[in-house]
Scaffold this motif. Structure first.
Motif, PDB file in Angstrom:
ATOM      1  N   ILE A  14     -60.805 -56.653  61.429  1.00  0.00           N
ATOM      2  CA  ILE A  14     -60.184 -57.777  60.749  1.00  0.00           C
ATOM      3  C   ILE A  14     -59.758 -57.294  59.367  1.00  0.00           C
ATOM      4  CG2 ILE A  14     -61.458 -59.525  62.026  1.00  0.00           C
ATOM      5  CD1 ILE A  14     -63.345 -59.812  59.715  1.00  0.00           C
ATOM      6  N   THR A  15     -58.679 -57.871  58.887  1.00  0.00           N
ATOM      7  CA  THR A  15     -58.151 -57.477  57.588  1.00  0.00           C
ATOM      8  C   THR A  15     -58.729 -58.395  56.518  1.00  0.00           C
ATOM      9  OG1 THR A  15     -56.120 -56.609  58.549  1.00  0.00           O
ATOM     10  CG2 THR A  15     -56.056 -57.186  56.213  1.00  0.00           C
ATOM     11  N   ILE A  16     -59.338 -57.796  55.489  1.00  0.00           N
ATOM     12  CA  ILE A  16     -59.971 -58.584  54.424  1.00  0.00           C
ATOM     13  C   ILE A  16     -59.276 -58.384  53.084  1.00  0.00           C
ATOM     14  CG2 ILE A  16     -62.195 -58.529  55.589  1.00  0.00           C
ATOM     15  CD1 ILE A  16     -63.041 -56.421  53.425  1.00  0.00           C
ATOM     16  N   GLY A  17     -58.228 -57.585  53.066  1.00  0.00           N
ATOM     17  CA  GLY A  17     -57.490 -57.348  51.824  1.00  0.00           C
ATOM     18  C   GLY A  17     -56.248 -56.554  52.131  1.00  0.00           C
ATOM     19  N   ARG A  18     -55.389 -56.449  51.151  1.00  0.00           N
ATOM     20  CA  ARG A  18     -54.158 -55.674  51.280  1.00  0.00           C
ATOM     21  C   ARG A  18     -53.893 -54.944  49.970  1.00  0.00           C
ATOM     22  NH1 ARG A  18     -51.209 -55.570  56.367  1.00  0.00           N
ATOM     23  NH2 ARG A  18     -51.763 -57.480  57.471  1.00  0.00           N
TER      24      ARG A  18
ATOM     25  N   ILE B  75     -51.766 -66.352  49.377  1.00  0.00           N
ATOM     26  CA  ILE B  75     -52.855 -67.313  49.572  1.00  0.00           C
ATOM     27  C   ILE B  75     -54.113 -66.878  48.831  1.00  0.00           C
ATOM     28  CG2 ILE B  75     -54.333 -68.402  51.312  1.00  0.00           C
ATOM     29  CD1 ILE B  75     -51.998 -68.103  53.287  1.00  0.00           C
ATOM     30  N   ALA B  76     -54.407 -65.580  48.821  1.00  0.00           N
ATOM     31  CA  ALA B  76     -55.638 -65.098  48.184  1.00  0.00           C
ATOM     32  C   ALA B  76     -55.719 -65.450  46.693  1.00  0.00           C
ATOM     33  CB  ALA B  76     -55.785 -63.599  48.398  1.00  0.00           C
ATOM     34  N   PRO B  77     -54.651 -65.244  45.898  1.00  0.00           N
ATOM     35  CA  PRO B  77     -54.750 -65.593  44.475  1.00  0.00           C
ATOM     36  C   PRO B  77     -54.885 -67.093  44.229  1.00  0.00           C
ATOM     37  CG  PRO B  77     -52.915 -64.081  44.879  1.00  0.00           C
ATOM     38  CD  PRO B  77     -53.375 -64.577  46.212  1.00  0.00           C
ATOM     39  N   TRP B  78     -54.617 -67.891  45.244  1.00  0.00           N
ATOM     40  CA  TRP B  78     -54.742 -69.344  45.167  1.00  0.00           C
ATOM     41  C   TRP B  78     -56.202 -69.765  45.044  1.00  0.00           C
ATOM     42  CZ3 TRP B  78     -52.558 -72.616  49.816  1.00  0.00           C
ATOM     43  CH2 TRP B  78     -52.429 -73.958  49.443  1.00  0.00           C
ATOM     44  N   GLY B  79     -57.110 -68.881  45.436  1.00  0.00           N
ATOM     45  CA  GLY B  79     -58.529 -69.155  45.282  1.00  0.00           C
ATOM     46  C   GLY B  79     -59.312 -69.164  46.571  1.00  0.00           C
ATOM     47  N   ALA B  80     -58.652 -68.924  47.706  1.00  0.00           N
ATOM     48  CA  ALA B  80     -59.327 -69.000  48.992  1.00  0.00           C
ATOM     49  C   ALA B  80     -59.927 -67.658  49.390  1.00  0.00           C
ATOM     50  CB  ALA B  80     -58.344 -69.450  50.080  1.00  0.00           C
ATOM     51  N   GLN B  81     -61.017 -67.715  50.171  1.00  0.00           N
ATOM     52  CA  GLN B  81     -61.430 -66.548  50.941  1.00  0.00           C
ATOM     53  C   GLN B  81     -60.434 -66.410  52.091  1.00  0.00           C
ATOM     54  OE1 GLN B  81     -65.635 -66.553  52.100  1.00  0.00           O
ATOM     55  NE2 GLN B  81     -66.079 -68.013  50.456  1.00  0.00           N
ATOM     56  N   VAL B  82     -59.881 -65.209  52.278  1.00  0.00           N
ATOM     57  CA  VAL B  82     -58.811 -65.013  53.266  1.00  0.00           C
ATOM     58  C   VAL B  82     -59.137 -63.820  54.150  1.00  0.00           C
ATOM     59  CG1 VAL B  82     -56.349 -64.644  53.639  1.00  0.00           C
ATOM     60  CG2 VAL B  82     -57.113 -65.878  51.616  1.00  0.00           C
ATOM     61  N   VAL B  83     -58.953 -63.996  55.454  1.00  0.00           N
ATOM     62  CA  VAL B  83     -58.983 -62.875  56.388  1.00  0.00           C
ATOM     63  C   VAL B  83     -57.774 -62.978  57.300  1.00  0.00           C
ATOM     64  CG1 VAL B  83     -61.499 -62.652  56.368  1.00  0.00           C
ATOM     65  CG2 VAL B  83     -60.393 -64.081  58.114  1.00  0.00           C
ATOM     66  N   GLU B  84     -57.430 -61.871  57.912  1.00  0.00           N
ATOM     67  CA  GLU B  84     -56.373 -61.849  58.918  1.00  0.00           C
ATOM     68  C   GLU B  84     -56.986 -61.408  60.239  1.00  0.00           C
ATOM     69  OE1 GLU B  84     -52.797 -59.749  57.531  1.00  0.00           O
ATOM     70  OE2 GLU B  84     -53.647 -59.881  55.517  1.00  0.00           O
ATOM     71  N   ILE B  85     -56.756 -62.200  61.272  1.00  0.00           N
ATOM     72  CA  ILE B  85     -57.272 -61.896  62.601  1.00  0.00           C
ATOM     73  C   ILE B  85     -56.160 -62.165  63.600  1.00  0.00           C
ATOM     74  CG2 ILE B  85     -59.053 -62.338  64.316  1.00  0.00           C
ATOM     75  CD1 ILE B  85     -60.738 -63.638  62.120  1.00  0.00           C
ATOM     76  N   GLY B  86     -55.872 -61.197  64.441  1.00  0.00           N
ATOM     77  CA  GLY B  86     -54.828 -61.387  65.429  1.00  0.00           C
ATOM     78  C   GLY B  86     -54.933 -60.359  66.538  1.00  0.00           C
ATOM     79  N   PRO B  87     -53.911 -60.301  67.390  1.00  0.00           N
ATOM     80  CA  PRO B  87     -53.938 -59.380  68.533  1.00  0.00           C
ATOM     81  C   PRO B  87     -53.728 -57.936  68.104  1.00  0.00           C
ATOM     82  CG  PRO B  87     -51.830 -60.474  68.412  1.00  0.00           C
ATOM     83  CD  PRO B  87     -52.687 -61.110  67.358  1.00  0.00           C
ATOM     84  N   VAL B  88     -53.696 -57.046  69.056  1.00  0.00           N
ATOM     85  CA  VAL B  88     -53.450 -55.627  68.797  1.00  0.00           C
ATOM     86  C   VAL B  88     -52.047 -55.458  68.229  1.00  0.00           C
ATOM     87  CG1 VAL B  88     -53.261 -53.349  69.868  1.00  0.00           C
ATOM     88  CG2 VAL B  88     -55.051 -54.940  70.601  1.00  0.00           C
ATOM     89  N   ASN B  89     -51.912 -54.611  67.218  1.00  0.00           N
ATOM     90  CA  ASN B  89     -50.635 -54.511  66.501  1.00  0.00           C
ATOM     91  C   ASN B  89     -49.786 -53.305  66.896  1.00  0.00           C
ATOM     92  OD1 ASN B  89     -51.797 -52.297  65.267  1.00  0.00           O
ATOM     93  ND2 ASN B  89     -51.889 -53.199  63.220  1.00  0.00           N
TER      94      ASN B  89
END
Length: 377
Positions: free
Chosen positions: A176-180, A333-347
């Motif tokens: 899962i992606t937790i940052g960029r 979305i992240a600087p807005w104040g939320a905890q954010v993750v990215e979850i999806g299918p195989v890329n």
């Protein structure tokens, strides 16, 4: 369970069949909105600059959980290289083919069915919202960025968000992606003086002037990265000079380069260091910088814990935490104040000819989303 699996597949195929090349939405948001409206969501269209943006919310109490994604897709490329029409979804050998199958119409379909399934079992313990745009694959000026600014002006602050980008490396749930990383680009023009190659003393060759400065920029260690991010990278993507004649020293050379930078650097520090190098080499230059997004990182807390647990429950895997790849709307979305993750299918197939997703992953992805929501709201 079989019915839910069919519903995710059917909705995903209906979305793929809509030719929503960025920034076109082609009715995708209306389709998704109609499903959400039946569940009691209040729909709001926050469109701008020809971009379709849907904000749909159910509930008024906290915590606020956002499911985010985009309906727009990149162009299909050479049609003759596709084994089937990119906008006519087709299943072959257990794979669903079509532009947007992985990036990210499968994610949107899985989110909506997950929401339907959760609400059929129990009421929310908080609020749930969808932020869907048709401007992620393009300029990304009038999509999520715009909606976030509108909602921030109303004092709305989310607690959690999942962006449904394709994140799997080899199989669903393996990461899962937790940052960029941040993305900083520059159009650089180095100026010289045009002249005849036989009389270099009467000209000033900008290519020659640029060469040692570029070598220094390429060799520079910008930072060492950290536990979550690799070191910042500098890459040249385009370079152009010349008049078309082989006996003319050009008057300018144009260069495009990009930084993908970690939280150890900032856009301003990178700009300053580049200009220091250019000035030290005595280059007359013009620099047009653009910042696509700052780096962000979600620290391990409730959302990551819930995501890990949901992935493990559905797939049996313990996902790695990833911060690589390109940019996504999570950067707004992240600087807005939320905890954010990215979850999806195989890329593996995103942006490629014959883009596809494993049919059996569609319902499993939906159950992961349901599991995360179940744990938090």
């Amino acid at each position: 369970m079989a019915q839910a699996a069919t519903e995710v597949l059917d909705l995903c195929m209906d979305l793929i069949a809509r030719n929503s090349q960025t920034p076109e939405d082609a009715g995708c948001c209306a389709l998704l909105g109609s499903r959400l409206e039946k569940l009691g969501f209040a729909l709001e269209w926050i469109n701008a600059g020809g971009v379709t943006n849907l904000w749909a919310r159910l509930g008024t109490q906290g915590p606020l959980f956002i499911l985010a994604g985009h309906t727009d897709v990149v162009p299909p490329g050479p049609r003759e290289q596709w084994q089937s029409d990119p906008f006519v979804p087709e299943i072959r050998d257990g794979l669903l083919y079509g532009r947007g199958a992985a990036d990210m119409k499968s994610g949107l379909a899985a989110m909506v069915v997950a929401t339907e399934r959760l609400l059929a079992r129990r009421p929310l313990r908080g609020s749930l919202a969808y932020l869907i745009t048709s401007d992620e694959e393009g300029a990304a000026r009038h999509g999520t960025r715009h909606v976030v600014e509108v909602l921030k002006s109303r004092g709305i602050v989310p607690d959690y968000a999942i962006v449904g980008e394709a994140t799997g490396a080899q199989q669903l749930g393996d990461r899962i992606t937790i940052g960029r990383r941040g993305s900083l680009g520059c159009n650089l023009r180095v100026l010289g003086k045009q002249g005849h190659v036989a009389y270099p003393e009467k000209a000033d060759n900008p290519i020659h002037r640029l060469a040692p400065a570029l070598a220094e920029l390429c060799a520079t260690v910008w930072d060492q990265g950290n536990a979550h991010f690799p070191p910042t990278s500098f890459q040249v993507s385009n370079i152009h000079a010349g008049t078309g004649a082989n006996n003319v020293i050009p008057g300018q050379v144009d260069l495009i380069f990009n930084f993908r930078f970690s939280t150890e650097s900032s856009a301003e520090s990178l700009k300053a260091r580049v200009h220091t190098v250019l000035d030290r080499h005595g280059l007359r230059h013009e620099a047009d910088w653009w910042l696509s997004g700052e780096p962000f990182l979600t620290r391990e807390a409730e959302l990551i814990s819930a995501a890990r647990a949901a992935v493990a429950e559905v797939t049996g895997l313990s996902p790695s935490l990833f911060t690589g790849g390109g940019t996504s709307d999570a950067r707004f979305i992240a600087p807005w104040g939320a905890q954010v993750v990215e979850i999806g299918p195989v890329n593996d197939s995103i942006h490629k000819v014959n883009e596809h997703v494993l049919v059996s992953d569609l319902d499993r992805l939906s159950r992961i989303y349901e599991g995360v929501m179940d744990r938090l709201i």
